[in-house]
Design an enzyme around this catalytic site. Structure first.
Site, PDB file in Angstrom:
ATOM      1  N   LYS A  68      33.419  30.219 -17.042  1.00 57.13           N
ATOM      2  CA  LYS A  68      34.509  30.963 -17.671  1.00 57.13           C
ATOM      3  C   LYS A  68      34.130  31.279 -19.101  1.00 57.13           C
ATOM      4  CE  LYS A  68      38.811  32.445 -17.683  1.00 57.13           C
ATOM      5  NZ  LYS A  68      38.387  33.593 -18.467  1.00 57.13           N
ATOM      6  N   LYS A  92      34.054  23.065 -24.382  1.00 60.85           N
ATOM      7  CA  LYS A  92      35.475  23.311 -24.629  1.00 60.85           C
ATOM      8  C   LYS A  92      36.324  23.057 -23.385  1.00 60.85           C
ATOM      9  CE  LYS A  92      36.181  27.031 -26.884  1.00 60.85           C
ATOM     10  NZ  LYS A  92      36.296  28.479 -27.199  1.00 60.85           N
ATOM     11  N   LYS A 104      29.583  33.153 -20.881  1.00 63.70           N
ATOM     12  CA  LYS A 104      29.846  34.087 -21.981  1.00 63.70           C
ATOM     13  C   LYS A 104      29.103  35.378 -21.706  1.00 63.70           C
ATOM     14  CE  LYS A 104      32.373  33.948 -25.738  1.00 63.70           C
ATOM     15  NZ  LYS A 104      33.704  33.309 -25.828  1.00 63.70           N
ATOM     16  N   THR A 188      45.226  31.806 -28.273  1.00 63.13           N
ATOM     17  CA  THR A 188      44.206  31.173 -29.118  1.00 63.13           C
ATOM     18  C   THR A 188      44.831  30.672 -30.416  1.00 63.13           C
ATOM     19  OG1 THR A 188      42.468  32.566 -28.182  1.00 63.13           O
ATOM     20  CG2 THR A 188      41.998  31.495 -30.280  1.00 63.13           C
ATOM     21  N   ASN A 219      43.054  38.760 -33.614  1.00 62.97           N
ATOM     22  CA  ASN A 219      44.092  38.190 -32.768  1.00 62.97           C
ATOM     23  C   ASN A 219      44.357  36.716 -33.090  1.00 62.97           C
ATOM     24  OD1 ASN A 219      44.767  36.632 -30.041  1.00 62.97           O
ATOM     25  ND2 ASN A 219      45.648  38.675 -29.900  1.00 62.97           N
ATOM     26  N   SER A 356      44.099  31.455 -20.135  1.00 66.93           N
ATOM     27  CA  SER A 356      43.307  32.205 -19.151  1.00 66.93           C
ATOM     28  C   SER A 356      43.262  31.450 -17.822  1.00 66.93           C
ATOM     29  CB  SER A 356      41.883  32.425 -19.673  1.00 66.93           C
ATOM     30  OG  SER A 356      41.817  33.564 -20.513  1.00 66.93           O
TER      31      SER A 356
END
Length: 427
Positions: A68, A92, A104, A188, A219, A356
């Site tokens: 992810k 993470k 990524k 986030t 953001n 997500s």
């Protein structure tokens, strides 16, 4: 930014893993990305010409689940950076206990130079190149730097057209009407905000007496600023890629954001409905913002902004890493020696990947959650992860970063050991 950001990330994992007494076999496994895909993306430009852009996707580690991670559009994207970001995402997801590995992606492009139609063609070209590499059970992309919900919607649509199936779970961060989740837009920033609230409890910080400087007003930076101001914190400095503004009395965050959306410039303003007026302020550089005498510093832009060269000048008592990798590994010890407490990126900005995950789960269930349910579950995961990391740091006399990495590496190690390691096969 260090010359090789992946090497920096690699060394940090290796060092913390060794001090945490994790098996060398497990650490060695984390040093090798599972798979990397690089492709040339031909895009028909508005003038009829064809340009080629380089697209990259890294699936770093899938021991805990499908990989992810976001896709960023930036002229400085490199293979090394993508691998580092995928490694950080692996850590993470393990820190907050998600059933994911790390991935990524990125495209080497300045998206500001493309028209909206060129941007759509580029996004669809990326998915055409990666269609056999990504998938809802395999590798799930999401937004990152200079990508957004609309771009994710284009990508999901292209994947479904190629595969001839409805597969909303292939991409997260989509528009809500295309299967996106409520609460993903500020996730986030909200995750970082929740960490700061927990930090405030531990350190007995009074919001109205706590000053905050935020480097980066995208953001993540905007939403953490907005939520903190609503809680009573004083936001005294804000920056974007062009520079920073500072005001000892603080700013009205929503007024500045509203003006930036309209004029595309960061201006120190106060808006009363449709009327915006400039307020007294200082114009400073991004590097000067990092060195301000504030209580909380929030780097929310790109990686590698705090280095061994400027770490000695950092005056903040706390650093909350909303950006990925804003503090280079060789600056960590300098900041620790100064008594600065860092909430590391692998915890502080995990709100985005957590929501997500909620979106992916909703897509698989075919059932949409309410905003209240999303916020409730995000709060539970972030508070639980923060407390676990804080308690581990106190118990083993480690920094919060070391504790977060230790928690993650041990979780990954337990999964690897369940398959059998050298110790098992030589027993």
């Amino acid at each position: 930014m260090s010359e090789n950001v992946f090497e920096d990330a690699f060394n940090r994992v290796k060092s913390i893993g060794k001090s945490a007494k994790v098996s060398p076999e497990i650490i060695d496994g984390l040093m090798h990305p599972k798979a990397i895909m690089t492709a040339s993306l031909p895009v028909r430009m508005d003038d009829g010409s064809t340009k080629y852009f380089t697209g990259i996707r890294c699936q770093y580690n899938n021991v805990l689940g499908p990989t992810k991670g976001g896709i960023r559009y930036h002229p400085d994207v490199t293979l090394e950076e993508v691998q580092a970001l995928a490694l950080w995402m692996t850590i993470k997801c393990a820190v907050v206990g998600l059933p994911y590995g790390g991935g990524k992606g990125g495209i080497i492009v300045d998206p500001k130079e493309l028209s909206p139609m060129e941007l759509e063609r580029l996004s669809r070209a990326y998915v055409r190149a990666m269609a056999d590499f990504i998938g809802p059970q395999n590798d799930i992309p999401a937004p990152d730097v200079y990508t957004n919900a609309r771009i994710m919607g284009w990508m999901a649509d292209e994947f479904e057209a190629i595969k001839r199936v409805k597969a909303p779970g292939v991409i997260t961060g989509k528009p809500v009407r295309l299967g996106g989740s409520l609460g993903r837009d500020d996730a986030t920033g909200r995750g970082a905000y929740l960490c700061i609230l927990e930090l405030a409890k531990k350190q007995k910080l009074a919001p109205e007496k706590t000053t905050v400087a935020i480097q980066g007003f995208g953001n993540g930076g905007y939403h953490v600023a907005r939520l903190l101001q609503n809680e009573g914190y004083k936001i005294v400095a804000i920056s974007d890629s062009k520079g920073a503004i500072y005001r000892k009395a603080g700013f009205d965050v929503d007024s500045i954001y509203k003006e930036k959306q309209k004029s595309k410039e960061l201006k120190a303003v106060y808006c009363d409905h449709s009327v915006c007026e400039l307020v007294e302020h200082e114009t400073i550089s991004n590097s000067e913002l990092l060195e301000l005498d504030v209580d909380i510093l929030i780097p929310a832009a790109l990686e590698g902004v705090i280095t061994k060269e400027n770490a000695k000048n950092i005056q903040a008592k706390y650093i909350v890493e909303v950006a990925n990798g804003p503090v280079e590994s060789d600056a960590d010890q300098i900041l620790d020696d100064k008594g600065i407490i860092i909430i590391p990126d692998v915890l502080a900005n995990a709100g985005g990947v957590t929501v997500s995950y909620f979106e992916w789960a909703q897509n698989r269930q075919g059932f949409a959650w309410t905003l209240e349910k999303v916020h409730e579950r995000l709060g539970h995961i972030m508070r639980s992860a923060f407390d676990d990391v804080w308690n581990l740091a106190e118990k083993e006399k480690r920094s919060l970063r070391d504790a977060a990495y230790t928690r993650a590496i041990r979780r990954i190690g337990e999964a690897i050991e369940a398959h059998g390691t050298r110790d098992y096969f030589n027993s």
